[in-house]
Design a protein around this motif. Structure first.
Motif, PDB file in Angstrom:
ATOM      1  N   GLN A  33       0.828  -1.216   0.000  1.00 45.57           N
ATOM      2  CA  GLN A  33       0.000   0.000   0.000  1.00 45.57           C
ATOM      3  C   GLN A  33       0.863   1.268   0.000  1.00 45.57           C
ATOM      4  O   GLN A  33       0.681   2.181   0.798  1.00 45.57           O
ATOM      5  CB  GLN A  33      -0.955  -0.012   1.189  1.00 45.57           C
ATOM      6  N   GLU A  34       1.818   1.253  -0.875  1.00 44.99           N
ATOM      7  CA  GLU A  34       2.699   2.401  -1.050  1.00 44.99           C
ATOM      8  C   GLU A  34       2.549   2.905  -2.477  1.00 44.99           C
ATOM      9  O   GLU A  34       2.321   2.117  -3.392  1.00 44.99           O
ATOM     10  CB  GLU A  34       4.168   1.999  -0.841  1.00 44.99           C
ATOM     11  N   GLU A  35       2.701   4.180  -2.651  1.00 46.85           N
ATOM     12  CA  GLU A  35       2.574   4.733  -3.995  1.00 46.85           C
ATOM     13  C   GLU A  35       3.882   5.352  -4.452  1.00 46.85           C
ATOM     14  O   GLU A  35       4.477   6.164  -3.733  1.00 46.85           O
ATOM     15  CB  GLU A  35       1.473   5.793  -4.048  1.00 46.85           C
ATOM     16  N   ASP A  37       5.549   7.874  -6.836  1.00 44.86           N
ATOM     17  CA  ASP A  37       5.356   8.999  -7.765  1.00 44.86           C
ATOM     18  C   ASP A  37       6.555   9.010  -8.686  1.00 44.86           C
ATOM     19  O   ASP A  37       7.693   8.991  -8.214  1.00 44.86           O
ATOM     20  CB  ASP A  37       5.321  10.327  -7.013  1.00 44.86           C
TER      21      ASP A  37
ATOM     22  N   LYS B 105      11.076   2.922   3.033  1.00 45.33           N
ATOM     23  CA  LYS B 105      10.550   3.444   1.766  1.00 45.33           C
ATOM     24  C   LYS B 105      11.643   3.505   0.706  1.00 45.33           C
ATOM     25  O   LYS B 105      11.423   3.143  -0.442  1.00 45.33           O
ATOM     26  CB  LYS B 105       9.931   4.837   1.974  1.00 45.33           C
ATOM     27  N   HIS B 147       7.856  13.239  -2.371  1.00 45.02           N
ATOM     28  CA  HIS B 147       8.317  11.924  -1.962  1.00 45.02           C
ATOM     29  C   HIS B 147       8.061  10.936  -3.079  1.00 45.02           C
ATOM     30  O   HIS B 147       7.007  10.936  -3.679  1.00 45.02           O
ATOM     31  CB  HIS B 147       7.576  11.458  -0.718  1.00 45.02           C
ATOM     32  N   ALA B 148       9.043  10.119  -3.308  1.00 45.99           N
ATOM     33  CA  ALA B 148       8.857   9.114  -4.349  1.00 45.99           C
ATOM     34  C   ALA B 148       7.831   8.088  -3.903  1.00 45.99           C
ATOM     35  O   ALA B 148       7.167   7.464  -4.704  1.00 45.99           O
ATOM     36  CB  ALA B 148      10.176   8.425  -4.656  1.00 45.99           C
ATOM     37  N   LEU B 149       7.725   7.927  -2.621  1.00 46.90           N
ATOM     38  CA  LEU B 149       6.739   6.980  -2.106  1.00 46.90           C
ATOM     39  C   LEU B 149       5.849   7.693  -1.109  1.00 46.90           C
ATOM     40  O   LEU B 149       6.310   8.472  -0.318  1.00 46.90           O
ATOM     41  CB  LEU B 149       7.440   5.838  -1.362  1.00 46.90           C
ATOM     42  N   ARG B 150       4.592   7.382  -1.159  1.00 43.25           N
ATOM     43  CA  ARG B 150       3.694   7.914  -0.146  1.00 43.25           C
ATOM     44  C   ARG B 150       3.076   6.735   0.563  1.00 43.25           C
ATOM     45  O   ARG B 150       2.605   5.810  -0.065  1.00 43.25           O
ATOM     46  CB  ARG B 150       2.598   8.756  -0.780  1.00 43.25           C
ATOM     47  N   SER B 151       3.103   6.803   1.840  1.00 43.10           N
ATOM     48  CA  SER B 151       2.500   5.729   2.610  1.00 43.10           C
ATOM     49  C   SER B 151       1.008   5.992   2.699  1.00 43.10           C
ATOM     50  O   SER B 151       0.582   6.970   3.277  1.00 43.10           O
ATOM     51  CB  SER B 151       3.116   5.691   3.999  1.00 43.10           C
ATOM     52  N   VAL B 152       0.226   5.127   2.126  1.00 42.52           N
ATOM     53  CA  VAL B 152      -1.206   5.375   2.071  1.00 42.52           C
ATOM     54  C   VAL B 152      -1.855   5.303   3.447  1.00 42.52           C
ATOM     55  O   VAL B 152      -2.584   6.203   3.838  1.00 42.52           O
ATOM     56  CB  VAL B 152      -1.877   4.399   1.090  1.00 42.52           C
ATOM     57  N   ARG B 160      -0.352  13.426  -0.366  1.00 47.94           N
ATOM     58  CA  ARG B 160      -0.149  14.670  -1.066  1.00 47.94           C
ATOM     59  C   ARG B 160      -0.161  14.393  -2.574  1.00 47.94           C
ATOM     60  O   ARG B 160       0.392  13.420  -3.034  1.00 47.94           O
ATOM     61  CB  ARG B 160       1.193  15.252  -0.648  1.00 47.94           C
TER      62      ARG B 160
END
Lengths: 79, 165
Positions: A33-35, A37, B105, B147-152, B160
Protein backbone atom coordinates in the motif's frame (compact mmCIF):
# COMPACT_ATOMS: atom_id res chain seq x y z
CA UNK A 1 13.80 8.74 -13.81
CA UNK A 2 16.24 10.64 -15.96
CA UNK A 3 17.91 8.99 -18.91
CA UNK A 4 20.61 10.07 -21.27
CA UNK A 5 19.34 11.53 -24.52
CA UNK A 6 20.80 8.61 -26.45
CA UNK A 7 18.35 6.16 -24.93
CA UNK A 8 15.69 5.14 -27.45
CA UNK A 9 12.21 6.53 -26.89
CA UNK A 10 10.77 3.01 -27.21
CA UNK A 11 12.97 1.83 -24.35
CA UNK A 12 11.84 4.73 -22.19
CA UNK A 13 8.25 3.93 -23.02
CA UNK A 14 8.73 0.29 -22.03
CA UNK A 15 10.31 1.41 -18.79
CA UNK A 16 7.51 3.84 -18.11
CA UNK A 17 4.94 1.10 -18.59
CA UNK A 18 6.86 -1.30 -16.35
CA UNK A 19 7.10 1.30 -13.58
CA UNK A 20 3.38 1.98 -13.93
CA UNK A 21 2.63 -1.72 -13.50
CA UNK A 22 4.85 -1.84 -10.45
CA UNK A 23 3.20 1.29 -9.10
CA UNK A 24 -0.19 -0.35 -9.38
CA UNK A 25 1.06 -3.52 -7.72
CA UNK A 26 2.60 -1.66 -4.77
CA UNK A 27 -0.48 0.48 -4.36
CA UNK A 28 -3.05 -2.31 -4.23
CA UNK A 29 -1.03 -5.08 -2.58
CA UNK A 30 -2.07 -5.29 1.07
CA UNK A 31 1.51 -5.89 2.16
CA UNK A 32 2.68 -2.61 0.66
CA UNK A 33 0.00 0.00 0.00
CA UNK A 34 2.70 2.40 -1.05
CA UNK A 35 2.57 4.73 -4.00
CA UNK A 36 5.50 5.56 -6.21
CA UNK A 37 5.36 9.00 -7.76
CA UNK A 38 7.47 9.03 -10.83
CA UNK A 39 8.08 10.48 -14.24
CA UNK A 40 10.40 9.30 -16.96
CA UNK A 41 12.31 12.00 -18.79
CA UNK A 42 15.53 12.59 -20.68
CA UNK A 43 18.28 15.07 -20.02
CA UNK A 44 17.12 17.33 -22.85
CA UNK A 45 13.88 17.84 -20.98
CA UNK A 46 15.76 18.44 -17.75
CA UNK A 47 17.77 21.17 -19.47
CA UNK A 48 14.56 22.88 -20.53
CA UNK A 49 13.14 22.63 -17.04
CA UNK A 50 16.25 24.06 -15.47
CA UNK A 51 15.61 27.30 -17.33
CA UNK A 52 13.27 27.86 -14.38
CA UNK A 53 11.03 30.00 -16.56
CA UNK A 54 7.59 28.73 -15.57
CA UNK A 55 5.95 27.47 -12.45
CA UNK A 56 6.04 23.86 -13.66
CA UNK A 57 9.72 24.22 -14.49
CA UNK A 58 10.38 25.66 -11.05
CA UNK A 59 8.75 22.64 -9.44
CA UNK A 60 10.73 20.27 -11.62
CA UNK A 61 13.98 22.11 -10.99
CA UNK A 62 13.48 22.07 -7.25
CA UNK A 63 12.75 18.36 -7.20
CA UNK A 64 15.71 17.54 -9.40
CA UNK A 65 17.96 19.66 -7.23
CA UNK A 66 16.78 17.95 -4.06
CA UNK A 67 16.62 14.44 -5.46
CA UNK A 68 18.97 11.78 -4.25
CA UNK A 69 20.38 8.91 -6.24
CA UNK A 70 18.17 5.92 -5.77
CA UNK A 71 19.31 3.50 -8.40
CA UNK A 72 21.23 3.45 -11.67
CA UNK A 73 24.13 5.46 -12.98
CA UNK A 74 25.87 7.84 -10.62
CA UNK A 75 27.49 9.53 -13.61
CA UNK A 76 24.15 10.45 -15.15
CA UNK A 77 22.95 11.58 -11.78
CA UNK A 78 25.95 13.90 -11.42
CA UNK A 79 25.16 15.59 -14.73
CA UNK B 1 -11.20 22.61 27.70
CA UNK B 2 -8.93 24.77 29.81
CA UNK B 3 -5.19 25.07 30.16
CA UNK B 4 -5.18 23.35 33.51
CA UNK B 5 -6.98 20.35 32.07
CA UNK B 6 -4.26 19.99 29.47
CA UNK B 7 -1.64 20.21 32.19
CA UNK B 8 -3.46 17.60 34.25
CA UNK B 9 -3.75 15.29 31.26
CA UNK B 10 -0.05 15.56 30.43
CA UNK B 11 0.87 15.05 34.05
CA UNK B 12 -1.12 11.83 34.11
CA UNK B 13 -0.16 10.45 30.72
CA UNK B 14 3.33 11.83 30.25
CA UNK B 15 4.51 13.52 27.03
CA UNK B 16 2.29 13.06 23.97
CA UNK B 17 2.38 13.90 20.31
CA UNK B 18 -0.15 16.42 19.06
CA UNK B 19 -2.15 13.55 17.55
CA UNK B 20 -2.28 11.67 20.82
CA UNK B 21 -3.39 14.74 22.68
CA UNK B 22 -5.98 15.46 20.02
CA UNK B 23 -7.46 12.00 20.42
CA UNK B 24 -7.66 12.38 24.16
CA UNK B 25 -9.14 15.85 24.22
CA UNK B 26 -11.45 15.44 21.20
CA UNK B 27 -10.59 19.02 20.27
CA UNK B 28 -9.94 20.40 16.81
CA UNK B 29 -6.28 20.69 15.96
CA UNK B 30 -5.79 24.44 15.76
CA UNK B 31 -7.75 25.32 18.93
CA UNK B 32 -5.75 22.65 20.74
CA UNK B 33 -2.49 24.06 19.37
CA UNK B 34 -3.57 27.52 20.46
CA UNK B 35 -4.49 26.32 23.92
CA UNK B 36 -1.17 24.55 24.36
CA UNK B 37 0.73 27.60 23.14
CA UNK B 38 -1.11 29.72 25.69
CA UNK B 39 -0.26 27.35 28.51
CA UNK B 40 3.13 28.29 29.98
CA UNK B 41 3.60 24.90 31.64
CA UNK B 42 3.45 23.06 28.31
CA UNK B 43 6.73 22.53 26.53
CA UNK B 44 6.85 21.96 22.76
CA UNK B 45 9.56 19.77 21.32
CA UNK B 46 9.46 19.91 17.52
CA UNK B 47 11.53 17.44 15.62
CA UNK B 48 12.72 17.90 12.08
CA UNK B 49 12.98 20.95 9.91
CA UNK B 50 10.85 23.27 7.84
CA UNK B 51 11.25 23.41 4.10
CA UNK B 52 10.26 25.76 1.37
CA UNK B 53 7.63 24.44 -0.99
CA UNK B 54 6.58 25.95 -4.25
CA UNK B 55 2.88 26.61 -4.30
CA UNK B 56 1.12 28.36 -7.13
CA UNK B 57 -1.67 29.43 -4.79
CA UNK B 58 0.70 31.50 -2.67
CA UNK B 59 1.99 34.92 -3.62
CA UNK B 60 5.66 34.54 -4.45
CA UNK B 61 5.11 30.78 -4.84
CA UNK B 62 6.90 29.95 -1.61
CA UNK B 63 5.50 28.59 1.59
CA UNK B 64 6.92 26.64 4.48
CA UNK B 65 6.21 23.00 5.04
CA UNK B 66 4.96 21.31 7.11
CA UNK B 67 1.97 23.41 8.01
CA UNK B 68 1.49 24.49 11.60
CA UNK B 69 -1.24 21.89 11.90
CA UNK B 70 0.80 18.99 10.59
CA UNK B 71 3.89 19.98 12.50
CA UNK B 72 1.86 20.13 15.69
CA UNK B 73 0.04 16.84 15.18
CA UNK B 74 2.82 14.74 13.76
CA UNK B 75 6.18 16.17 14.65
CA UNK B 76 5.67 17.78 18.04
CA UNK B 77 6.02 16.22 21.46
CA UNK B 78 4.12 18.03 24.17
CA UNK B 79 4.96 17.69 27.81
CA UNK B 80 5.46 19.61 31.00
CA UNK B 81 8.63 21.40 32.00
CA UNK B 82 9.02 18.80 34.73
CA UNK B 83 9.00 16.01 32.11
CA UNK B 84 12.09 17.08 30.19
CA UNK B 85 13.76 13.68 30.21
CA UNK B 86 10.60 11.90 29.11
CA UNK B 87 10.04 14.46 26.34
CA UNK B 88 13.58 13.94 25.07
CA UNK B 89 13.14 10.17 25.13
CA UNK B 90 9.86 10.33 23.23
CA UNK B 91 11.34 12.76 20.70
CA UNK B 92 14.23 10.40 20.13
CA UNK B 93 11.84 7.48 19.61
CA UNK B 94 9.83 9.51 17.12
CA UNK B 95 12.97 10.51 15.20
CA UNK B 96 14.06 6.87 15.08
CA UNK B 97 10.66 5.74 13.90
CA UNK B 98 10.60 8.35 11.16
CA UNK B 99 14.11 7.40 10.09
CA UNK B 100 13.12 3.73 10.00
CA UNK B 101 10.07 4.44 7.86
CA UNK B 102 12.16 6.58 5.51
CA UNK B 103 14.71 3.83 5.12
CA UNK B 104 12.02 1.23 4.47
CA UNK B 105 10.55 3.44 1.77
CA UNK B 106 13.93 4.01 0.17
CA UNK B 107 14.67 0.30 0.22
CA UNK B 108 11.31 -0.54 -1.30
CA UNK B 109 11.75 2.03 -4.04
CA UNK B 110 15.25 0.82 -4.82
CA UNK B 111 14.12 -2.82 -4.92
CA UNK B 112 11.18 -1.92 -7.11
CA UNK B 113 13.46 -0.16 -9.61
CA UNK B 114 15.86 -3.10 -9.61
CA UNK B 115 12.98 -5.51 -10.27
CA UNK B 116 11.74 -3.35 -13.11
CA UNK B 117 15.10 -3.13 -14.81
CA UNK B 118 15.58 -6.88 -14.46
CA UNK B 119 12.21 -7.45 -16.08
CA UNK B 120 13.26 -5.49 -19.14
CA UNK B 121 16.13 -7.15 -21.00
CA UNK B 122 16.76 -4.11 -23.15
CA UNK B 123 17.14 -2.02 -20.03
CA UNK B 124 19.49 -4.35 -18.22
CA UNK B 125 22.10 -3.59 -20.88
CA UNK B 126 21.50 0.14 -20.59
CA UNK B 127 21.62 0.20 -16.87
CA UNK B 128 24.56 2.52 -16.76
CA UNK B 129 22.99 4.99 -19.11
CA UNK B 130 20.31 6.04 -16.74
CA UNK B 131 19.99 7.46 -13.27
CA UNK B 132 16.88 6.78 -11.30
CA UNK B 133 16.76 9.69 -8.97
CA UNK B 134 14.29 10.01 -6.22
CA UNK B 135 13.41 13.09 -4.31
CA UNK B 136 14.22 12.17 -0.78
CA UNK B 137 11.65 9.83 0.51
CA UNK B 138 11.21 11.42 3.95
CA UNK B 139 7.64 11.94 5.20
CA UNK B 140 9.58 11.12 8.26
CA UNK B 141 11.72 14.19 8.26
CA UNK B 142 9.69 16.29 5.86
CA UNK B 143 13.04 17.06 4.27
CA UNK B 144 11.80 17.35 0.74
CA UNK B 145 8.61 18.62 -0.79
CA UNK B 146 8.08 15.53 -2.85
CA UNK B 147 8.32 11.92 -1.96
CA UNK B 148 8.86 9.11 -4.35
CA UNK B 149 6.74 6.98 -2.11
CA UNK B 150 3.69 7.91 -0.15
CA UNK B 151 2.50 5.73 2.61
CA UNK B 152 -1.21 5.37 2.07
CA UNK B 153 -2.29 4.16 5.50
CA UNK B 154 0.28 5.84 7.69
CA UNK B 155 -1.09 8.78 9.55
CA UNK B 156 2.37 10.27 9.92
CA UNK B 157 2.25 11.65 6.50
CA UNK B 158 -0.72 13.17 4.86
CA UNK B 159 -1.27 12.03 1.32
CA UNK B 160 -0.15 14.67 -1.07
CA UNK B 161 -0.90 15.00 -4.73
CA UNK B 162 2.25 15.52 -6.69
CA UNK B 163 2.26 17.85 -9.62
CA UNK B 164 4.08 16.74 -12.73
CA UNK B 165 7.76 17.34 -12.62
Amino acid sequence: MIAEDSVAKEALKALDEAILRKKHFLLVHPNYQEEIDYLVKDIAKVRQQLLFDSFQHMIAGKIIHEGELLFGSAAVFQK
Amino acid sequence: MKSQEIVKMLRETGPQTGWQLLEQTHMEALPLWQLCRQTPEVRFECIGKRFVRLDRAVEGYARLSPSIRREFLTYTILGLESQTAAIDTKALQLRQEIRKISQAKRDLAREAMADIVESLPEWESMRNKSALSSPEILPMTWLTPYHALRSVPAKWFEARISTSW
